[in-house]
Design an enzyme around this catalytic site. Structure first.
Site, PDB file in Angstrom:
ATOM      1  N   ARG A 155       3.912  -9.829  11.085  1.00 15.58           N
ATOM      2  CA  ARG A 155       5.338  -9.642  11.557  1.00 15.58           C
ATOM      3  C   ARG A 155       6.074  -9.734  10.675  1.00 15.58           C
ATOM      4  O   ARG A 155       7.128  -9.886   9.943  1.00 15.58           O
ATOM      5  CB  ARG A 155       5.428  -8.407  12.342  1.00 15.58           C
ATOM      6  N   ASP A 196      -2.665   7.343   3.950  1.00 12.13           N
ATOM      7  CA  ASP A 196      -1.663   5.749   4.870  1.00 12.13           C
ATOM      8  C   ASP A 196      -2.769   5.596   6.596  1.00 12.13           C
ATOM      9  O   ASP A 196      -2.642   6.241   7.077  1.00 12.13           O
ATOM     10  CB  ASP A 196      -0.381   6.272   4.798  1.00 12.13           C
ATOM     11  N   GLU A 197      -2.978   4.433   6.267  1.00  8.25           N
ATOM     12  CA  GLU A 197      -3.457   3.249   8.197  1.00  8.25           C
ATOM     13  C   GLU A 197      -4.394   3.988   8.152  1.00  8.25           C
ATOM     14  O   GLU A 197      -4.418   4.666   9.577  1.00  8.25           O
ATOM     15  CB  GLU A 197      -1.870   3.399   8.805  1.00  8.25           C
ATOM     16  N   GLN A 244      -6.508  -4.201  10.620  1.00 13.95           N
ATOM     17  CA  GLN A 244      -5.330  -4.204  11.862  1.00 13.95           C
ATOM     18  C   GLN A 244      -5.493  -2.578  11.773  1.00 13.95           C
ATOM     19  O   GLN A 244      -4.830  -2.071  12.606  1.00 13.95           O
ATOM     20  CB  GLN A 244      -3.742  -3.682  10.695  1.00 13.95           C
ATOM     21  N   LYS A 303       0.616  -1.405   0.184  1.00 15.16           N
ATOM     22  CA  LYS A 303       0.352   0.037   0.086  1.00 15.16           C
ATOM     23  C   LYS A 303       0.602   1.217   0.448  1.00 15.16           C
ATOM     24  O   LYS A 303       0.472   2.254  -0.625  1.00 15.16           O
ATOM     25  CB  LYS A 303      -0.859   0.194   1.313  1.00 15.16           C
ATOM     26  N   THR A 304       2.064   1.455   1.062  1.00 10.27           N
ATOM     27  CA  THR A 304       3.411   2.299   0.737  1.00 10.27           C
ATOM     28  C   THR A 304       3.402   3.023  -0.699  1.00 10.27           C
ATOM     29  O   THR A 304       3.617   3.417  -1.307  1.00 10.27           O
ATOM     30  CB  THR A 304       4.410   2.402   1.856  1.00 10.27           C
TER      31      THR A 304
END
Length: 671
Positions: A610, A228-229, A259, A43-44
């Site tokens: 992670r 973002d996020e 998340q 996504k980044t």
């Protein structure tokens, strides 16, 4: 994806190595866009490439705003865009929400009474102001709330945009008490010309709502806004986005409802779930292909999170190898668990992995104790992310207090901090005499007639402090690094620490001076206010040095956004994962409401994802309840794992007396 002579080489190269879903998101034209992005799905990269494409189509850099949640993420975003666009990227605003609001308030805040030289108070500063407010207003908490809970609830009120109302926690006595303390607290902040972390958001909203022309200026300026996020935003941040996007509606948000893990500090999953209703005509793109984890890790995580109802349906997939099964190890005690984790890491390091490739995650900070002891015993290098951060250490806060006072003479909190640092003989009575004058304390200290009332060492100390302040203030427009050095030397602070043999604290001050040099190099037009803003808005993850060759230890919350080849999640057991705060009698089993249970499951999902190559989950037979050792059940989340993707190991009856603990996950040693 490369820039030639500082210029973007063409739109076609920007999308050529993206997968179909990423390409769809990057090429999206006008109007709102929601990118639902699974862990490790790029996504980044999508945001950076979308910005690159906008630039290639002629959108000026200064008309693009990108918002992230950590300075580290903002720096990474800016780096990626520069690699794509070269000099075309100059002028883009890439920052955190809080840094963006601080910048706007520096420029425009005067219009609503925010002083140009406002300082930003951190959690410790806020606690001190709350204590002072309680004392001045003679407010008793009566055992209803702790001071820590009080600050947390004031923060939630602000992030919920409910500062003057009941807030979502009801109209009970505790809520009334919080509102009363909040009023006194805000009055004290205003007197000091200070804003706390949450005020940056609240006051920016005040500015945009009370000054329509200023709002219109920025709504017109930012033709494209990217966030973002987005699942981590609170109501205040969503409001800011709504105000900024009111003109063009070209807003692209990326995130993952699965998340969303910060509800306890005001974030709401509803922002991302309701985004298509908030911004009518939203296009939704799902990034379901993961590039980080193996098939088994992703399958296990996906099966767990599927038990949540408050989510956007999607299926994670990857072309990565199947990899090792997820290892679930049952141990007898927390000490045995720490021994086992250390033994596994030691074996894999011996087989060729580096310590920095490992992360040990846990639900609460207190769980690190046994792990630390075992790592020290085995001489395994480690670093804990969290705890007392660099800029929270006493000597650093002391030095910064001198600088904050220069920027904002109203900041009595900073004056009180440095009045007797280093020792000058200025006591509490001298401070009270200055306060009674009804002026900012640094101004009162400069009054020779007032000092005559104090006399003795206190009067001499105040005269010395006043002289030092004037001297430093005259140099405040110089680069920051020489100013920091001047403070450390002219105040005598460095000399005092040298006399006391405080080598570690002296090294920390040297590190502060180095940070100032870095700021001067990074920000050619930077000033002292900018430096203070930067250090005030640094988070624990921003301070994490990922290139140090140490095992990383942190809470599950801290691990958000990071990745490691090998991840251990410790304490996957009843009461910890999911975490249940016990407030009643020991014999009563507390229960989580469905909303909190789903957030705890999301947190476990974040921890699992992670891991890139190997994931190990450990739990104990025995745990502590109110200081008593007792049998504990494994986490219910372990029952949700797919049997075909895991390997269970029962090491709970292994006696460590006289026997060396051996590694059980030997296959994971392969790189």
């Amino acid at each position: 994806m490369i820039a030639t002579r500082g210029k973007l080489i063409g739109a076609s190269r920007i999308v050529e190595d993206l997968n179909p879903a990423q390409r769809e998101a990057v090429r999206h034209g006008e109007g709102p866009l929601l990118v639902v992005a699974g862990p490790g799905s790029g996504k980044t990269r999508v945001i950076a490439h979308r910005i690159g494409l906008l630039l290639s189509k002629g959108v000026p850099a200064w008309r693009i705003l990108a918002l992230t949640f950590t300075n580290k993420a903002a720096a990474e975003m800016a780096r990626r865009v520069r690699e794509l666009a070269g000099e075309d990227a100059e002028g883009i605003w890439v920052s955190t929400f809080h840094s963006f609001c601080a910048r706007i308030l520096r420029i425009e805040g005067k219009a609503i009474g925010v002083p140009e030289g406002f300082v930003i108070y951190d959690a410790d500063d806020s606690d001190r102001v709350i204590r002072d407010a309680l004392k001045r207003e003679k407010i008793s908490l009566g055992g209803v709330l702790s001071k820590g809970d009080l600050r947390a609830r004031i923060s939630l009120m602000k992030n919920d945009l409910a500062a003057g109302a009941k807030g979502r926690r009801g109209a009970d006595f505790a809520s009334a008490l919080v509102r009363r303390v909040h009023t006194a607290y805000q009055k004290r902040l205003a007197e000091a010309g200070a804003l706390d972390f949450d005020d940056l958001l609240v006051r920016a909203i005040d500015l945009f709502e009370k000054k329509p022309k200023i709002r219109a200026k920025y709504a017109e300026r930012f033709l494209h806004i990217l966030v973002d996020e987005y699942q981590d935003t609170n109501r205040a941040q969503a409001k800011i986005l709504s105000l900024l996007a009111s003109k063009h509606r070209n807003v692209c948000v990326t995130g993952d409802p699965d998340q969303s893990i910060y509800g306890w500090r005001g974030a709401t999953i509803r922002n991302i779930l309701d985004f298509p209703r908030t911004f009518r005509g939203t296009e939704v793109v799902k990034l379901e292909r993961g590039y980080r984890s193996t098939k088994r890790i992703l399958e296990a995580a996906d099966r767990v999170i599927a038990h949540n109802r408050d989510r956007i349906e999607r299926t994670l997939r990857t072309e990565n190898p199947a990899g090792e099964p997820v290892h679930v190890i049952r141990l007898a005690t927390q000490e045995a668990e720490a021994e086992q984790i250390a033994a596994e890491i030691a074996a894999m390091v011996k087989a060729g992995r580096r310590p920095r490739e490992f992360a040990v995650l846990y639900r609460i900070n207190a769980y690190s104790r046994a792990l630390e002891q075992e790592f020290v015993r085995r001489k395994i290098p480690y670093a804990i992310v969290g705890g007392i951060g660099f800029f929270e250490r006493k000597e650093i806060k002391d030095a910064l207090a001198y600088l904050r006072l220069v920027v904002n003479p109203l900041d009595d909190l900073s004056f009180e901090r440095i009045a007797n640092v280093p020792r000058r003989g200025i006591g509490a009575k001298a401070i009270e005499t200055l306060r009674a004058a009804g002026r900012p304390l640094i101004q009162a200290a400069a009054d020779a007639r007032l000092r005559e009332k104090i006399r003795g060492a206190g009067a001499r100390g105040l005269a010395d402090l006043s002289s030092i302040y004037d001297e430093i203030a005259t140099q405040s427009r110089s680069p920051v690094a020489p100013l920091v050095e001047r403070v450390l030397d002219r105040t005598g602070y460095r000399k005092e620490l040298e006399a006391e043999g405080e080598e570690e604290r002296l090294q920390n001050l040297d590190e502060l001076a180095a940070a100032a040099k870095t700021f001067d190099a990074d920000e050619k037009d930077g000033d002292l206010r900018g430096f203070l803003d930067r250090v005030a808005l640094i988070t624990d993850v921003d301070r994490w040095k990922d290139r140090e060759d140490r095992v990383t230890m942190m809470t599950l919350h801290m691990a958000k956004g990071l990745e490691f080849p090998v991840v251990f999640i410790a304490g996957v057991q009843e009461g910890l994962i999911p975490f249940v705060r016990r407030t009643g009698p020991w014999w009563e089993e507390p229960e989580l409401d469905p909303e909190k249970l789903e957030e705890e499951r999301r947190l476990f999902f974040v921890g699992m994802t992670r891991a890139k190559r190997l994931l190990v989950l450990t739990h104990c037979e025995e745990g502590s309840r109110r200081g008593w050792d007792d049998f504990v059940e494994p986490s219910p989340f372990l029952e949700e794992l797919p049997r075909e993707a895991i390997r269970e190991i029962d090491a709970s009856r292994r006696s460590s007396g006289g026997r060396k603990v051996r590694a059980l996950v030997s296959s994971g040693a392969r790189r």
